[in-house]
Design a protein around this motif. Structure first.
Motif, PDB file in Angstrom:
ATOM      1  N   GLU A   1      -3.240  -0.925  -9.319  1.00 34.33           N
ATOM      2  CA  GLU A   1      -2.424  -0.381 -10.415  1.00 34.33           C
ATOM      3  C   GLU A   1      -1.329   0.539  -9.868  1.00 34.33           C
ATOM      4  O   GLU A   1      -0.195   0.533 -10.336  1.00 34.33           O
ATOM      5  CB  GLU A   1      -3.310   0.370 -11.414  1.00 34.33           C
ATOM      6  N   GLY A   2      -1.678   1.315  -8.828  1.00 34.82           N
ATOM      7  CA  GLY A   2      -0.730   2.284  -8.262  1.00 34.82           C
ATOM      8  C   GLY A   2       0.481   1.613  -7.638  1.00 34.82           C
ATOM      9  O   GLY A   2       1.593   2.141  -7.703  1.00 34.82           O
ATOM     10  N   LEU A   3       0.298   0.435  -7.061  1.00 32.38           N
ATOM     11  CA  LEU A   3       1.443  -0.181  -6.385  1.00 32.38           C
ATOM     12  C   LEU A   3       2.510  -0.605  -7.391  1.00 32.38           C
ATOM     13  O   LEU A   3       3.698  -0.672  -7.069  1.00 32.38           O
ATOM     14  CB  LEU A   3       0.993  -1.349  -5.496  1.00 32.38           C
ATOM     15  N   VAL A   4       2.109  -0.869  -8.646  1.00 33.49           N
ATOM     16  CA  VAL A   4       3.094  -1.219  -9.686  1.00 33.49           C
ATOM     17  C   VAL A   4       3.830   0.043 -10.128  1.00 33.49           C
ATOM     18  O   VAL A   4       5.054   0.084 -10.200  1.00 33.49           O
ATOM     19  CB  VAL A   4       2.404  -1.892 -10.898  1.00 33.49           C
ATOM     20  N   GLU A   5       3.070   1.098 -10.382  1.00 31.33           N
ATOM     21  CA  GLU A   5       3.700   2.365 -10.793  1.00 31.33           C
ATOM     22  C   GLU A   5       4.597   2.921  -9.695  1.00 31.33           C
ATOM     23  O   GLU A   5       5.650   3.484  -9.958  1.00 31.33           O
ATOM     24  CB  GLU A   5       2.631   3.405 -11.121  1.00 31.33           C
ATOM     25  N   GLY A   6       4.183   2.729  -8.446  1.00 28.89           N
ATOM     26  CA  GLY A   6       4.954   3.234  -7.299  1.00 28.89           C
ATOM     27  C   GLY A   6       6.331   2.587  -7.238  1.00 28.89           C
ATOM     28  O   GLY A   6       7.322   3.227  -6.876  1.00 28.89           O
TER      29      GLY A   6
ATOM     30  N   TRP B   1      -9.351  -0.552  -7.665  1.00 22.76           N
ATOM     31  CA  TRP B   1      -8.407  -0.962  -8.712  1.00 22.76           C
ATOM     32  C   TRP B   1      -7.212  -0.014  -8.787  1.00 22.76           C
ATOM     33  O   TRP B   1      -6.108  -0.419  -9.159  1.00 22.76           O
ATOM     34  CB  TRP B   1      -9.108  -1.039 -10.078  1.00 22.76           C
ATOM     35  N   ALA B   2      -7.430   1.260  -8.422  1.00 24.56           N
ATOM     36  CA  ALA B   2      -6.321   2.230  -8.465  1.00 24.56           C
ATOM     37  C   ALA B   2      -5.223   1.825  -7.482  1.00 24.56           C
ATOM     38  O   ALA B   2      -4.035   2.088  -7.707  1.00 24.56           O
ATOM     39  CB  ALA B   2      -6.832   3.631  -8.156  1.00 24.56           C
ATOM     40  N   ILE B   3      -5.598   1.160  -6.403  1.00 28.39           N
ATOM     41  CA  ILE B   3      -4.586   0.691  -5.441  1.00 28.39           C
ATOM     42  C   ILE B   3      -3.720  -0.371  -6.118  1.00 28.39           C
ATOM     43  O   ILE B   3      -2.492  -0.348  -6.069  1.00 28.39           O
ATOM     44  CB  ILE B   3      -5.258   0.092  -4.181  1.00 28.39           C
TER      45      ILE B   3
ATOM     46  N   ASP C   1      -0.404   8.151  -5.486  1.00 27.02           N
ATOM     47  CA  ASP C   1      -1.496   8.997  -4.990  1.00 27.02           C
ATOM     48  C   ASP C   1      -1.433   8.990  -3.458  1.00 27.02           C
ATOM     49  O   ASP C   1      -1.816   8.006  -2.811  1.00 27.02           O
ATOM     50  CB  ASP C   1      -2.843   8.436  -5.469  1.00 27.02           C
ATOM     51  N   PRO C   2      -0.924  10.098  -2.880  1.00 29.92           N
ATOM     52  CA  PRO C   2      -0.712  10.133  -1.423  1.00 29.92           C
ATOM     53  C   PRO C   2      -2.005   9.959  -0.618  1.00 29.92           C
ATOM     54  O   PRO C   2      -1.951   9.675   0.581  1.00 29.92           O
ATOM     55  CB  PRO C   2      -0.119  11.518  -1.177  1.00 29.92           C
TER      56      PRO C   2
ATOM     57  N   ILE D   1       0.837  -1.219   0.000  1.00 29.57           N
ATOM     58  CA  ILE D   1       0.000   0.000   0.000  1.00 29.57           C
ATOM     59  C   ILE D   1       0.869   1.266   0.000  1.00 29.57           C
ATOM     60  O   ILE D   1       0.544   2.260  -0.637  1.00 29.57           O
ATOM     61  CB  ILE D   1      -0.964  -0.002   1.214  1.00 29.57           C
ATOM     62  N   GLU D   2       2.012   1.195   0.714  1.00 26.74           N
ATOM     63  CA  GLU D   2       2.940   2.337   0.735  1.00 26.74           C
ATOM     64  C   GLU D   2       3.355   2.738  -0.665  1.00 26.74           C
ATOM     65  O   GLU D   2       3.548   3.912  -0.973  1.00 26.74           O
ATOM     66  CB  GLU D   2       4.216   1.965   1.517  1.00 26.74           C
ATOM     67  N   LEU D   3       3.527   1.733  -1.538  1.00 19.89           N
ATOM     68  CA  LEU D   3       3.966   2.007  -2.914  1.00 19.89           C
ATOM     69  C   LEU D   3       2.878   2.728  -3.700  1.00 19.89           C
ATOM     70  O   LEU D   3       3.146   3.655  -4.454  1.00 19.89           O
ATOM     71  CB  LEU D   3       4.323   0.692  -3.616  1.00 19.89           C
ATOM     72  N   ALA D   4       1.625   2.281  -3.497  1.00 23.20           N
ATOM     73  CA  ALA D   4       0.504   2.940  -4.194  1.00 23.20           C
ATOM     74  C   ALA D   4       0.418   4.397  -3.756  1.00 23.20           C
ATOM     75  O   ALA D   4       0.033   5.279  -4.535  1.00 23.20           O
ATOM     76  CB  ALA D   4      -0.796   2.204  -3.898  1.00 23.20           C
ATOM     77  N   ARG D   5       0.812   4.650  -2.494  1.00 27.64           N
ATOM     78  CA  ARG D   5       0.768   6.029  -1.974  1.00 27.64           C
ATOM     79  C   ARG D   5       1.783   6.946  -2.661  1.00 27.64           C
ATOM     80  O   ARG D   5       1.624   8.160  -2.670  1.00 27.64           O
ATOM     81  CB  ARG D   5       1.056   5.994  -0.474  1.00 27.64           C
ATOM     82  N   LEU D   6       2.841   6.361  -3.219  1.00 25.55           N
ATOM     83  CA  LEU D   6       3.818   7.190  -3.939  1.00 25.55           C
ATOM     84  C   LEU D   6       3.198   7.782  -5.199  1.00 25.55           C
ATOM     85  O   LEU D   6       3.634   8.804  -5.708  1.00 25.55           O
ATOM     86  CB  LEU D   6       5.045   6.357  -4.342  1.00 25.55           C
TER      87      LEU D   6
END
Ligand SMILES: Cc1cc2nc3c(=O)[nH]c(=O)nc-3n(C[C@H](O)[C@H](O)[C@H](O)COP(=O)(O)OP(=O)(O)OC[C@H]3O[C@@H](n4cnc5c(N)ncnc54)[C@H](O)[C@@H]3O)c2cc1C
Length: 478
Positions: free
Chosen positions: A334-339, A330-332, A272-273, A265-270
């Motif tokens: 997808e976001g963790l990969v981009e993060g 789903w944004a979580i 979208d905080p 989850i920390e990575l997804a936050r990078l």
């Protein structure tokens, strides 16, 4: 033979084939085609070729084959194993399919679509939706990856457990062979049991056997209903048990079952905080059910989850109340990969084991990292319904680049050993590319190698198709 520069005669022959705008040789014009998506590798090329028609692809291949000049086919360049860039910077040309990007035909009655290989996956999905159809291939890179690249890598994604991989979705291909000859492998038929299924050779061949210029795919009815839930569980064992129950109790309507370790989850936050896990649990699951018929999907999923919570298997569950909330779930994922890409170089794997072995894989891999590489941060997530876990590892922030990469290689070797010990694969869906070539080739039996070499030599005797990707470099190829 390695070509070190393109002579004026060769350049002018290439220009003759694709026109002045179809070729770039200056660093500025080539830059966007030479780095990989993750920013891990920067390649080089003698030229970037951008044909605008199948005939131009043929002309270029005739020329390159005659010269013995290596060609790296490139789609959307979202691959994660350095297949579409020459990461060693050798004397090759990149051939981008981006200008071959038309949808040729949608046949909603027969549920088929034909498109140029350079058509972006999202464009295809949108066009199908407008005709009340579904093309179910779905992955985080769908806004950039191309259908030809999906075919060349046999892409997987989040809907494999319901619809299969690219291999299962492709009905036909059109391919320009290494010597420029065109093979039209379109038929529009679902059943065609006449001899070798040649398209399957090119699917997953990662640009080493020919250039895919057109793809024909199966479509499905567009789902009328989709239900999404985000779940919390105590362990990966519980997630596997839940998946088995869901397969039986949800009438085979599951279209995705993604597992997410809480540390991701920390990575997804990078990216979208404001990202928050909907449920605070060590193991989180994103489950999606879909159906084209108007059945009570919400009732089905709510009933299933109610039982799972009551029995203690699921500790917490949020059923999306709107499409917007489902999108946020789903944004979580997808976001963790981009993060991870934002964290710079890190260990990335794409392991596949039997679904029942997922807990053992993650437990052994975490223990290995904690014992042998303290300070490195393991992340576990993936398409659990397919036994596909991306067990990635972030290096400590203060490690120098060179040491990080050297230690990273040791981490990868250890993880591959664990997967092998469980009878697993080092590539579930991303392919082999240049990053995993040595391990892949070393793991093949002599008979397997002989068959691969026979196919390669038959279709690309001069070794011009993507040298150094998937197979040993041409010079040493048996
Ligand atoms: C954020 C993100 C999420 C991802 N998620 C997934 C996922 O869930 N599942 C999955 O399977 N992959 C995933 N990937 C990896 C990648 O998107 C897929 O491998 C995709 O299929 C590659 O398509 P591309 O057009 O970008 O191909 P490229 O990266 O351009 O090329 C990949 C390989 O195919 C060859 N190639 C490309 N086009 C052609 C062609 N027309 N003819 C012959 N050879 C060709 C190249 O030479 C190269 O070897 C993800 C990547 C990112 C960045």
């Amino acid at each position: 033979m390695t070509v070190h520069r393109l002579s004026p005669e060769i350049l002018s022959a290439m220009e003759g084939a694709v026109g002045r705008n179809g070729i770039a040789v200056e660093p500025a014009g080539m830059a966007k085609y030479l780095g990989d998506w993750a920013g891990d590798y920067q390649g080089n090329a003698l030229a970037v070729l951008r044909p605008g028609s199948v005939a131009e692809v043929q002309a270029l291949m005739r020329l390159c084959n005659e010269l013995g000049l290596g060609v790296v086919p490139q789609g959307g360049n979202t691959g994660l194993v350095s297949g579409a860039i020459d990461s060693k910077g050798g004397g090759l040309v990149v051939l981008s399919l981006e200008r071959l990007n038309a949808i040729r035909q949608i046949d909603a009655d027969n549920f088929t679509l034909r498109a140029d290989a350079g058509c972006v996956l999202q464009t295809i999905k949108d066009a199908c939706e407008a005709r009340d159809c579904l093309f179910p291939l779905a992955l985080g890179a769908q806004g950039s990856c191309q259908i030809g690249g999906n075919a060349a890598t046999n892409a997987g994604g989040v809907n494999v457990l319901r619809y299969g991989m690219a291999r299962d979705l492709i009905l036909g291909l059109e391919v320009v062979l290494a010597d420029g000859e065109l093979w039209n492998g379109f038929s529009g038929l679902r059943k065609n049991n006449s001899g070798y299924d040649l398209k399957q050779l090119f699917i997953g061949s990662e640009g080493t056997l020919g250039i895919i210029t057109g793809v024909e795919v199966k479509l499905f009815p567009k789902p009328a209903k989709t239900e999404t839930a985000y779940l919390g569980l105590a362990s990966f064992e519980a997630a596997v048990t839940l998946f088995n129950r869901a397969r039986r109790d949800c009438s085979d309507l599951i279209s995705a079952f993604e597992i997410i370790g809480a540390e991701c989850i920390e990575l997804a936050r990078l990216v979208d905080p404001t990202t928050r896990a909907p449920v605070p649990a060590p193991v989180q699951v994103l489950i999606e059910l879909s159906s084209s018929a108007a059945i009570d999907l919400n009732g089905l999923l709510a009933g299933f989850l109610g039982d799972a919570v009551e029995s203690g298997l699921v500790t917490d569950a949020v059923l999306a109340a709107s499409t917007a909330q489902a999108r946020r779930f789903w944004a979580i994922r997808e976001g963790l990969v981009e993060g991870q890409a934002k964290r710079g170089y890190h260990v990335r794997t794409d392991l596949s084991v039997k679904i029942s072995d997922i807990p053992a894989l993650i437990e052994q891999a975490r223990r290995f990292v904690a014992n042998d590489h303290p300070g490195w941060i393991p992340l576990a997530y993936g398409h659990a319904g397919d036994g596909n876990i991306h067990f990635n590892v972030l290096p400590p922030a203060d490690l120098a680049e060179a040491e990080t990469r050297a230690r990273g290689a040791e981490v990868i070797a250890g993880l591959y050993e664990i997967a092998a010990g469980l009878g697993g694969s080092i590539s579930a869906e991303h392919g082999i590319g240049r990053s995993r070539r040595k391990e892949f080739w070393a793991g093949l039996s002599p008979t397997h190698r002989r068959m691969v070499a026979a196919l390669k030599n038959a279709l690309d005797p001069k070794g011009v198709m993507n040298p150094g990707c998937l197979l040993p470099a041409t010079e040493t190829f048996p």
